[in-house]
Design a protein around this motif. Sequence first.
Motif, PDB file in Angstrom:
ATOM      1  N   ILE A 100      45.561  88.589  29.751  1.00 32.88           N
ATOM      2  CA  ILE A 100      45.809  89.265  31.016  1.00 32.88           C
ATOM      3  C   ILE A 100      46.745  90.435  30.753  1.00 32.88           C
ATOM      4  N   PRO A 101      46.911  91.369  31.714  1.00 30.05           N
ATOM      5  CA  PRO A 101      47.750  92.541  31.466  1.00 30.05           C
ATOM      6  C   PRO A 101      49.154  92.229  30.968  1.00 30.05           C
ATOM      7  N   LYS A 102      49.769  91.143  31.421  1.00 29.31           N
ATOM      8  CA  LYS A 102      51.134  90.817  31.015  1.00 29.31           C
ATOM      9  C   LYS A 102      51.204  89.899  29.798  1.00 29.31           C
ATOM     10  N   GLY A 103      50.097  89.705  29.110  1.00 30.76           N
ATOM     11  CA  GLY A 103      50.128  88.850  27.919  1.00 30.76           C
ATOM     12  C   GLY A 103      48.928  87.935  27.871  1.00 30.76           C
ATOM     13  N   SER A 104      49.174  86.638  27.876  1.00 32.75           N
ATOM     14  CA  SER A 104      48.078  85.668  27.800  1.00 32.75           C
ATOM     15  C   SER A 104      48.468  84.387  28.526  1.00 32.75           C
ATOM     16  N   VAL A 105      47.457  83.653  28.932  1.00 32.25           N
ATOM     17  CA  VAL A 105      47.624  82.360  29.596  1.00 32.25           C
ATOM     18  C   VAL A 105      46.821  81.346  28.815  1.00 32.25           C
ATOM     19  N   VAL A 106      47.395  80.174  28.570  1.00 34.74           N
ATOM     20  CA  VAL A 106      46.671  79.126  27.851  1.00 34.74           C
ATOM     21  C   VAL A 106      46.664  77.856  28.690  1.00 34.74           C
ATOM     22  N   PRO A 107      45.582  77.074  28.628  1.00 36.17           N
ATOM     23  CA  PRO A 107      45.566  75.791  29.339  1.00 36.17           C
ATOM     24  C   PRO A 107      46.569  74.837  28.724  1.00 36.17           C
ATOM     25  N   LYS A 108      47.224  74.050  29.566  1.00 36.18           N
ATOM     26  CA  LYS A 108      48.271  73.154  29.093  1.00 36.18           C
ATOM     27  C   LYS A 108      47.894  71.685  29.164  1.00 36.18           C
ATOM     28  N   THR A 109      46.737  71.378  29.732  1.00 33.54           N
ATOM     29  CA  THR A 109      46.286  69.983  29.802  1.00 33.54           C
ATOM     30  C   THR A 109      44.788  69.948  29.475  1.00 33.54           C
ATOM     31  N   PRO A 110      44.255  68.787  29.125  1.00 36.31           N
ATOM     32  CA  PRO A 110      42.806  68.690  28.854  1.00 36.31           C
ATOM     33  C   PRO A 110      41.957  69.113  30.053  1.00 36.31           C
ATOM     34  N   THR A 111      42.377  68.755  31.270  1.00 38.21           N
ATOM     35  CA  THR A 111      41.593  69.127  32.449  1.00 38.21           C
ATOM     36  C   THR A 111      41.593  70.642  32.635  1.00 38.21           C
ATOM     37  N   GLN A 112      42.731  71.284  32.407  1.00 32.79           N
ATOM     38  CA  GLN A 112      42.776  72.736  32.497  1.00 32.79           C
ATOM     39  C   GLN A 112      41.834  73.367  31.479  1.00 32.79           C
ATOM     40  N   HIS A 113      41.766  72.788  30.295  1.00 33.35           N
ATOM     41  CA  HIS A 113      40.847  73.305  29.274  1.00 33.35           C
ATOM     42  C   HIS A 113      39.392  73.176  29.740  1.00 33.35           C
ATOM     43  N   VAL A 179      47.677  88.995  58.847  1.00 36.31           N
ATOM     44  CA  VAL A 179      47.058  88.098  57.873  1.00 36.31           C
ATOM     45  C   VAL A 179      47.835  88.042  56.563  1.00 36.31           C
ATOM     46  N   HIS A 180      48.732  89.007  56.334  1.00 30.21           N
ATOM     47  CA  HIS A 180      49.450  89.075  55.066  1.00 30.21           C
ATOM     48  C   HIS A 180      50.198  87.779  54.720  1.00 30.21           C
ATOM     49  N   PRO A 181      50.898  87.139  55.665  1.00 27.09           N
ATOM     50  CA  PRO A 181      51.617  85.899  55.309  1.00 27.09           C
ATOM     51  C   PRO A 181      50.709  84.807  54.739  1.00 27.09           C
ATOM     52  N   TYR A 182      49.470  84.744  55.216  1.00 27.89           N
ATOM     53  CA  TYR A 182      48.555  83.718  54.718  1.00 27.89           C
ATOM     54  C   TYR A 182      48.097  84.018  53.288  1.00 27.89           C
ATOM     55  N   LEU A 183      48.093  85.297  52.912  1.00 27.48           N
ATOM     56  CA  LEU A 183      47.610  85.704  51.596  1.00 27.48           C
ATOM     57  C   LEU A 183      48.728  85.866  50.579  1.00 27.48           C
ATOM     58  N   ARG A 184      49.981  85.685  51.018  1.00 23.59           N
ATOM     59  CA  ARG A 184      51.121  85.917  50.138  1.00 23.59           C
ATOM     60  C   ARG A 184      51.044  85.145  48.822  1.00 23.59           C
ATOM     61  N   PRO A 185      50.618  83.860  48.810  1.00 25.39           N
ATOM     62  CA  PRO A 185      50.533  83.150  47.525  1.00 25.39           C
ATOM     63  C   PRO A 185      49.595  83.822  46.528  1.00 25.39           C
ATOM     64  N   LEU A 186      48.519  84.448  47.020  1.00 20.33           N
ATOM     65  CA  LEU A 186      47.605  85.145  46.122  1.00 20.33           C
ATOM     66  C   LEU A 186      48.260  86.397  45.555  1.00 20.33           C
ATOM     67  N   TYR A 187      49.001  87.108  46.391  1.00 17.27           N
ATOM     68  CA  TYR A 187      49.739  88.268  45.895  1.00 17.27           C
ATOM     69  C   TYR A 187      50.755  87.839  44.831  1.00 17.27           C
ATOM     70  N   ASP A 188      51.444  86.733  45.066  1.00 16.87           N
ATOM     71  CA  ASP A 188      52.451  86.260  44.103  1.00 16.87           C
ATOM     72  C   ASP A 188      51.819  85.983  42.747  1.00 16.87           C
ATOM     73  N   ALA A 189      50.655  85.317  42.754  1.00 17.04           N
ATOM     74  CA  ALA A 189      49.970  85.017  41.502  1.00 17.04           C
ATOM     75  C   ALA A 189      49.515  86.301  40.811  1.00 17.04           C
ATOM     76  N   LEU A 190      49.007  87.241  41.589  1.00 12.40           N
ATOM     77  CA  LEU A 190      48.530  88.509  41.023  1.00 12.40           C
ATOM     78  C   LEU A 190      49.678  89.294  40.397  1.00 12.40           C
ATOM     79  N   TYR A 191      50.790  89.415  41.129  1.00 11.23           N
ATOM     80  CA  TYR A 191      51.926  90.180  40.614  1.00 11.23           C
ATOM     81  C   TYR A 191      52.576  89.488  39.413  1.00 11.23           C
ATOM     82  N   GLY A 192      52.367  88.186  39.278  1.00  8.99           N
ATOM     83  CA  GLY A 192      52.891  87.486  38.119  1.00  8.99           C
ATOM     84  C   GLY A 192      52.111  87.765  36.852  1.00  8.99           C
TER      85      GLY A 192
END
Length: 325
Positions: A100-113, A179-192
């Motif tokens: 991803i733009p800020k580096g990389s993400v890896v699964p941390k559990t078998p289910t995530q994999h 509608v912005h308050p309902y979508l805030r968690p998605l913005y947080d994940a995106l900005y992360g």
Amino acid sequence: MRKVKLREGVDLANLFGPQDMHLRLIEDGLQVRVSARGDEVTLEGQPEAVGRAEHLLCELAERTIGRRQLKSEDVTRALKATEIDAPPKAEFLDPVPIFIPKGSVVPKTPTQHLYIEAIQKHDLVIGIGPAGTGKTYLAMAMALGALMRKEVSRIVLARPAVEAGERLGFLPGDMYAKVHPYLRPLYDALYGMMDTDRANRLIERGDIELAPLAFMRGRTLNDAFVILDEAQNATAEQMKMFLTRLGSNSKAVVTGDITQVDLPPDRTSGLIQVTEILRAVDGIKFIYFHEGDIVRHRLVQDIILAYNQYGNEAGNDQTSSDETK
């Protein structure tokens, strides 16, 4: 008793942890005795437990060769993996990263994999499980990765605009402000995952769209990676509407927790309903997360387990009461 000789290149300090903390975690988790002298580790205990400990120790050792810093949380998750996949799979302990733009993400559990594999191989994946298991975060990472590789031309992120058990009343402002308050968690994940300025530019250009679920009606989503978050709060009608928006060269991921439905009692959760309607449809993959996949603060897992236990006990008490009437 079994002696394990670690191969050359293993970072022993990283593997054993501060004051041998990682070895103590393995001892407590598998009920074995672990002692180390240089690159030789001695394991004592029941044969099955010793076998698991050896496999786990060797897999963790391989990770240190790649200069990856081990944390106590990594050892704990690997221990939980031995309860699910005995012994833990090597591809989980040394997973392929999602860039991803800020580096990389890896699964941390078998289910995530398994979840990531399912998203790679299927056009529609439905992830169900408790909060904190990475359902939305990993889907977002996969979507950004696909956008960066130009596999899709846009990302569409949707969420039902449902109040979580409380009355918020009138919200001032224009439609975006409402509608912005309902979508805030998605913005947080995106900005992360990417710089705020870059994310905002992509949103302004329409390459990334965040919208309430109701705004999906009447659309056809071509060449897109679509994510429906908090899908347990989509009604049966909304879920059918969303799933039939999928166009050519598109992929959809639906996530939700069926234990946290905020719909009125007279409305059916679309997420619960599709587990029955679509379970036999070829090309759709269901992935079920559990408490062992929680990757938030360690207390989150204990809190969810406590609530589940309380709910089970309350249900049993109600059943006993009904039987005595």
